[in-house]
Design a protein around this motif. Sequence first.
Motif, PDB file in Angstrom:
ATOM      1  N   LEU A 174       1.106  -0.995  -0.305  1.00  0.00           N
ATOM      2  CA  LEU A 174      -0.504   0.331  -0.286  1.00  0.00           C
ATOM      3  C   LEU A 174       0.438   1.116   0.352  1.00  0.00           C
ATOM      4  N   SER A 175       2.538   0.887   0.794  1.00  0.00           N
ATOM      5  CA  SER A 175       2.740   2.210   0.260  1.00  0.00           C
ATOM      6  C   SER A 175       3.729   3.036  -0.917  1.00  0.00           C
ATOM      7  N   SER A 176       2.973   3.995  -0.965  1.00  0.00           N
ATOM      8  CA  SER A 176       3.105   5.178  -2.597  1.00  0.00           C
ATOM      9  C   SER A 176       5.108   5.149  -2.430  1.00  0.00           C
ATOM     10  N   ASP A 225       5.418  -5.043   7.525  1.00  0.00           N
ATOM     11  CA  ASP A 225       4.091  -4.933   8.544  1.00  0.00           C
ATOM     12  C   ASP A 225       4.216  -3.707   9.949  1.00  0.00           C
ATOM     13  N   LEU A 226       4.243  -2.655   9.999  1.00  0.00           N
ATOM     14  CA  LEU A 226       4.753  -1.763  11.043  1.00  0.00           C
ATOM     15  C   LEU A 226       3.982  -1.849  12.007  1.00  0.00           C
ATOM     16  N   GLY A 227       2.724  -2.615  11.231  1.00  0.00           N
ATOM     17  CA  GLY A 227       1.850  -2.476  12.579  1.00  0.00           C
ATOM     18  C   GLY A 227       1.848  -3.716  13.858  1.00  0.00           C
ATOM     19  N   ILE A 256      15.873   3.493  10.655  1.00  0.00           N
ATOM     20  CA  ILE A 256      15.658   4.861  10.645  1.00  0.00           C
ATOM     21  C   ILE A 256      13.904   4.583  10.332  1.00  0.00           C
ATOM     22  N   GLY A 257      13.620   2.974   9.531  1.00  0.00           N
ATOM     23  CA  GLY A 257      12.534   2.061   9.892  1.00  0.00           C
ATOM     24  C   GLY A 257      11.695   2.851   8.660  1.00  0.00           C
ATOM     25  N   LYS A 258      11.653   3.657   7.167  1.00  0.00           N
ATOM     26  CA  LYS A 258      10.581   3.464   6.737  1.00  0.00           C
ATOM     27  C   LYS A 258      11.603   3.113   4.571  1.00  0.00           C
ATOM     28  N   PHE A 259      10.447   2.474   4.328  1.00  0.00           N
ATOM     29  CA  PHE A 259      10.584   1.432   3.364  1.00  0.00           C
ATOM     30  C   PHE A 259      10.395   2.416   2.336  1.00  0.00           C
ATOM     31  N   PRO A 260      10.595   2.066   1.148  1.00  0.00           N
ATOM     32  CA  PRO A 260      11.174   0.566   0.605  1.00  0.00           C
ATOM     33  C   PRO A 260      12.984   0.370   1.348  1.00  0.00           C
ATOM     34  N   VAL A 261      13.027  -0.930   1.229  1.00  0.00           N
ATOM     35  CA  VAL A 261      14.729  -0.598   1.446  1.00  0.00           C
ATOM     36  C   VAL A 261      15.480  -2.232   0.472  1.00  0.00           C
ATOM     37  N   PRO A 311      18.301   1.601   1.612  1.00  0.00           N
ATOM     38  CA  PRO A 311      17.026   2.424   1.528  1.00  0.00           C
ATOM     39  C   PRO A 311      17.182   3.637   0.213  1.00  0.00           C
ATOM     40  N   GLU A 312      16.222   4.353   0.178  1.00  0.00           N
ATOM     41  CA  GLU A 312      15.610   5.407  -0.144  1.00  0.00           C
ATOM     42  C   GLU A 312      14.658   4.863  -2.175  1.00  0.00           C
ATOM     43  N   SER A 313      14.146   5.102  -2.222  1.00  0.00           N
ATOM     44  CA  SER A 313      13.456   4.531  -3.192  1.00  0.00           C
ATOM     45  C   SER A 313      13.926   5.201  -4.407  1.00  0.00           C
ATOM     46  N   SER A 314      14.790   6.459  -4.777  1.00  0.00           N
ATOM     47  CA  SER A 314      15.384   6.709  -5.797  1.00  0.00           C
ATOM     48  C   SER A 314      16.632   6.556  -5.713  1.00  0.00           C
ATOM     49  N   TYR A 358       8.468  15.202  -7.859  1.00  0.00           N
ATOM     50  CA  TYR A 358       6.898  14.495  -7.369  1.00  0.00           C
ATOM     51  C   TYR A 358       7.444  13.179  -5.626  1.00  0.00           C
ATOM     52  N   ASP A 359       8.363  13.274  -5.596  1.00  0.00           N
ATOM     53  CA  ASP A 359       8.303  13.176  -4.359  1.00  0.00           C
ATOM     54  C   ASP A 359       8.553  13.904  -3.390  1.00  0.00           C
ATOM     55  N   LEU A 360       9.315  14.839  -3.498  1.00  0.00           N
ATOM     56  CA  LEU A 360       9.029  16.303  -1.980  1.00  0.00           C
ATOM     57  C   LEU A 360       7.831  16.918  -1.814  1.00  0.00           C
ATOM     58  N   MET A 395       0.898  15.303   0.319  1.00  0.00           N
ATOM     59  CA  MET A 395       0.005  14.426   0.669  1.00  0.00           C
ATOM     60  C   MET A 395       0.231  13.276   1.721  1.00  0.00           C
ATOM     61  N   GLN A 396       1.520  13.144   1.837  1.00  0.00           N
ATOM     62  CA  GLN A 396       1.257  11.910   3.216  1.00  0.00           C
ATOM     63  C   GLN A 396       1.130  12.869   4.528  1.00  0.00           C
ATOM     64  N   ILE A 397       1.468  14.172   4.855  1.00  0.00           N
ATOM     65  CA  ILE A 397       1.218  14.993   5.354  1.00  0.00           C
ATOM     66  C   ILE A 397      -0.692  14.505   5.819  1.00  0.00           C
TER      67      ILE A 397
HETATM   68  N1  LIG Z   1      12.380   9.000   1.511  1.00  0.00           N
HETATM   69  C1  LIG Z   1      11.962   7.595   1.219  1.00  0.00           C
HETATM   70  C2  LIG Z   1      10.542   7.593   2.014  1.00  0.00           C
HETATM   71  C3  LIG Z   1       9.791   6.187   2.673  1.00  0.00           C
HETATM   72  C4  LIG Z   1       8.337   6.486   3.229  1.00  0.00           C
HETATM   73  O1  LIG Z   1       7.984   7.903   3.458  1.00  0.00           O
HETATM   74  N2  LIG Z   1       8.147   5.613   3.383  1.00  0.00           N
HETATM   75  C5  LIG Z   1       6.931   5.519   4.014  1.00  0.00           C
HETATM   76  C6  LIG Z   1       5.745   4.634   2.940  1.00  0.00           C
HETATM   77  S1  LIG Z   1       5.350   5.247   2.226  1.00  0.00           S
HETATM   78  C7  LIG Z   1       7.090   4.384   5.497  1.00  0.00           C
HETATM   79  O2  LIG Z   1       8.029   4.123   5.695  1.00  0.00           O
HETATM   80  N3  LIG Z   1       6.087   4.682   6.288  1.00  0.00           N
HETATM   81  C8  LIG Z   1       6.067   4.568   7.883  1.00  0.00           C
HETATM   82  C9  LIG Z   1       6.945   5.703   8.573  1.00  0.00           C
HETATM   83  O3  LIG Z   1       7.557   5.933   8.938  1.00  0.00           O
HETATM   84  O4  LIG Z   1       6.785   5.171  10.204  1.00  0.00           O
HETATM   85  C10 LIG Z   1      11.820   7.119   0.897  1.00  0.00           C
HETATM   86  O5  LIG Z   1      11.930   7.466  -0.761  1.00  0.00           O
HETATM   87  O6  LIG Z   1      11.994   5.749   0.614  1.00  0.00           O
END
Ligand SMILES: N[C@@H](CCC(=O)N[C@@H](CS)C(=O)NCC(=O)O)C(=O)O
Length: 216
Positions: A10-12, A34-36, A50-55, A66-69, A103-105, A111-113
């Motif tokens: 589901l993550s953009s 599953d972050l939940g 940092i806990g953000k995906f994708p990795v 890490p980091e989509s780009s 598009y990311d920033l 949108m995430q905010i």
């Molecule tokens: N700059 C990062 C942003 C990644 C990001 O924000 N991922 C979100 C999901 S779309 C995430 O991991 N959210 C969980 C959190 O922040 O705890 C990238 O480009 O990969």
Amino acid sequence: MSLRLYFHPLSSFCQKALVALYENDTPFEPHLVDLGDAASNTAFKKIWPIGKFPVLRDEARERTIPESSIIIEYLTVHYPGPTRLVPEDADLARETRLRDRFYDLYVQVPMQIVVGDRLRPAEKKDPYGVEQAKARLATALGMIEQDMATKTWAMGEAFTMADCAAAPALYYANLVMPFVDTHKNTAAYFNRLMERPAFARAVREAEPYRNLFPKS
Ligand SMILES: N[C@@H](CCC(=O)N[C@@H](CS)C(=O)NCC(=O)O)C(=O)O
């Protein structure tokens, strides 16, 4: 299999990496985070605190990316396919990175905010932050509308990393600030992205999780 992607369908930002992988039929092992779930969350943070995906994990090269780009840049160099996602030409590559950043920033982050605020407890809401995010998103959509007046893809005729970023960004932006009736060039571009098999597949695979998206 050498590549493993830590992600959630589901993550953009994860969809952005998935589009790159699907676009070139790059084989990888999907690892759903599953972050939940406390165990899944803890295990993932050992890989990327940092806990953000994708990795992306590449066992063959012993690299964690890490980091989509950066993942897309890595795939372009080490796992190239028929769709060259970052052009070889230095100026075109810079333009591609600029649009990817845009598009990311200025689409995904605001949108995430807005979406993140929907998930906050009532006493922790940030209406001013949401207002600012919506204003930034509206500005970005206006710029995209002009930019996409004459082009097929974000960089013109070639599908690139910028389109990988644009596809989920516009998908979710349209749920937060619907633009299809007001921004005709953006809407036409969005339709092309929706029809692109790599993104259509990512959208289809996210469907079982769609109920997790907060509508308001
Ligand atoms: N700059 C990062 C942003 C990644 C990001 O924000 N991922 C979100 C999901 S779309 C995430 O991991 N959210 C969980 C959190 O922040 O705890 C990238 O480009 O990969």
